[in-house]
Design an enzyme around this catalytic site. Structure first.
Site, PDB file in Angstrom:
ATOM      1  CD1 TRP A 133      -2.612   1.702   0.436  1.00 54.16           C
ATOM      2  CD2 TRP A 133      -2.040   1.910   2.585  1.00 54.16           C
ATOM      3  NE1 TRP A 133      -3.326   2.749   0.954  1.00 54.16           N
ATOM      4  CE2 TRP A 133      -2.996   2.908   2.275  1.00 54.16           C
ATOM      5  CE3 TRP A 133      -1.544   1.840   3.889  1.00 54.16           C
ATOM      6  CZ2 TRP A 133      -3.451   3.825   3.212  1.00 54.16           C
ATOM      7  CZ3 TRP A 133      -1.997   2.750   4.828  1.00 54.16           C
ATOM      8  CH2 TRP A 133      -2.941   3.732   4.491  1.00 54.16           C
TER       9      TRP A 133
ATOM     10  CG  ASP B 136      -2.675  -3.167   7.007  1.00 53.49           C
ATOM     11  OD1 ASP B 136      -3.794  -3.049   7.559  1.00 53.49           O
ATOM     12  OD2 ASP B 136      -2.213  -2.322   6.206  1.00 53.49           O
TER      13      ASP B 136
ATOM     14  CE  LYS C 101     -10.377   0.575   2.832  1.00 51.17           C
ATOM     15  NZ  LYS C 101      -9.799   1.460   1.901  1.00 51.17           N
TER      16      LYS C 101
END
Ligand code: LMR
Length: 396
Positions: free
Chosen positions: A130, A211, A246
């Site tokens: 990311w 993560d 999300k």
């Protein structure tokens, strides 16, 4: 003093949002930032969230400070969602969790916690990872190194190279792993590969930081946590950062969590005191609203079921989009095989076009994606897929 500053580039992901919003082209397509969109291209509020918010409005009694840990109920429930309610780290009282301002807040808390464990610590991240991981860790004073991960040529994992690299990592280092829905590649470890990574982590002795920003967007909320649960059961020390942006659609409410696993309860209490100190110095305490929504949902069997159903709708739509994109791309040109997109998981894949082609797609066709050619699959709709495929065929 301020004249000493040099300008910094806009964030490679969030910067696209502004450009997209200002583009007057009615055919424009946003495949940039990772947010879920429905078939109309809208990011809806989940029904379970609306119900939980209505409940909160009726029952909230005070706005007094919540404290650095955030909501205790949220912390317990999210820990159970992440690890599984009967996980041994919960039974043995070895895990401590704080609520954080989103997944990014969790990562920043984790980074500062790491520097309290070891000054100038090294953290290994996947190549690629990311876009914000590197800046976030470096800003906190960590040294970032990369291990091989995605094979751009063959659209698969460089798993053997990854393992060989991690074998050389110092036991004093930290290694960041993506729990599921790898951002940006969409290539996840299989269960057998997770088993190997877990065994290696234990053998080499480095500390894993996992993560998990997309739990429930890959296979389901249990399968997506396979690596997290397996790792937690195998090692003495581990950090988990999770996000509700999300899977609960709570993007702007900024709610996530950071969990620290220690080898015993006494050590866990010490780690917790450090965690609270870090939080207090960074932002004092997290916002309460997002946590209240999530704990209301997870604490009610009815709302929990509704959430799982809504999560499945989002997941199924993204998987369906993968398929319609591949079909449309193949229908428009026969030179390239895009079938890998249908096999990857979560919100993202690399389209596999070069940077000049990404720029051309943006400038000539108003199709927005990250420079690396990462596309957010959720931005595809039945209405725009043919335009996307046509434009891609033209630039390649
Ligand atoms: C993304 O990767 O697009 C999301 O995680 C949003 C962000 O903050 O970058």
């Amino acid at each position: 003093m301020f004249e000493n500053l040099s300008p910094l580039p806009a964030d490679s992901i969030l910067g696209l949002l502004n450009q997209y919003r200002q583009d007057p082209n009615p055919s424009k397509v946003d495949l940039g930032v990772g947010v879920y969109k429905d078939p109309q291209g809208h990011t809806p509020i989940l029904e379970c969230v609306k119900t939980a918010e209505a409940h909160r409005l009726k029952t909230e009694e005070t706005k007094v400070y919540i404290g650095p840990t955030g909501s205790q109920d949220f912390n317990s429930l999210i820990t159970e969602l992440n690890f599984g309610a009967d996980h041994q780290v919960i039974d043995s009282n070895r895990v401590r969790t704080v609520s954080t301002p989103g997944g990014t807040g969790a990562l920043r808390v984790a980074a500062d916690f790491i520097t309290r464990c070891k000054k100038n610590a090294v953290i290994w991240v996947s190549d690629p990872t990311w876009a914000n991981h590197t800046g976030l860790f470096e800003t906190a004073g960590l040294t970032v190194k990369v291990y091989p991960y995605y094979d751009y040529d063959n659209k698969t994992l460089k798993f053997n190279e990854m393992i060989e690299c991690l074998k050389q990592v110092s036991k004093d280092d930290f290694v960041l792993l993506h729990a599921c829905c790898h951002n940006p590649s969409g290539m996840d470890l299989t269960k057998a590969q997770w088993d190997q990574v877990v065994a290696l982590t234990r053998d080499v002795g480095f500390t894993p930081l996992i993560d998990m920003a997309y739990q429930g967007f890959g296979i389901n909320e249990v399968e997506d946590a396979y690596g997290v649960r397996k790792m937690a059961a195998a090692v003495e020390n581990m950090i988990l950062c999770s996000s509700c942006s999300k899977n609960f659609g709570l993007y702007r409410e900024r709610i996530g969590s950071c969990s620290i696993i220690s080898k015993n309860t006494a050590q866990a209490d010490i780690a917790f005191s450090v965690l609270l100190y870090v939080v207090r110095c960074l932002y004092s305490m997290p916002p309460a609203h997002g946590a209240a929504i999530v704990e209301t949902i997870l604490g009610s069997s009815e709302l929990n079921q509704q959430w799982l159903d809504e999560l499945k709708v989002m997941r199924d739509r993204i998987n369906g989009n993968r398929k319609i994109l591949v079909d449309a791309l193949h229908a428009k040109q026969s030179d390239r095989d895009f079938s890998f997109i249908a096999n990857q998981k979560g919100m993202f894949s690399f389209l596999g076009v070069n940077q000049a082609q990404v720029t051309q797609l943006k400038d000539e066709f108003s199709i927005y994606m990250v420079d690396s050619s990462r596309i957010s699959i959720a931005g595809i709709t039945e209405d725009n897929v043919s335009y996307i495929a046509d434009s891609v065929a033209k630039v390649i």
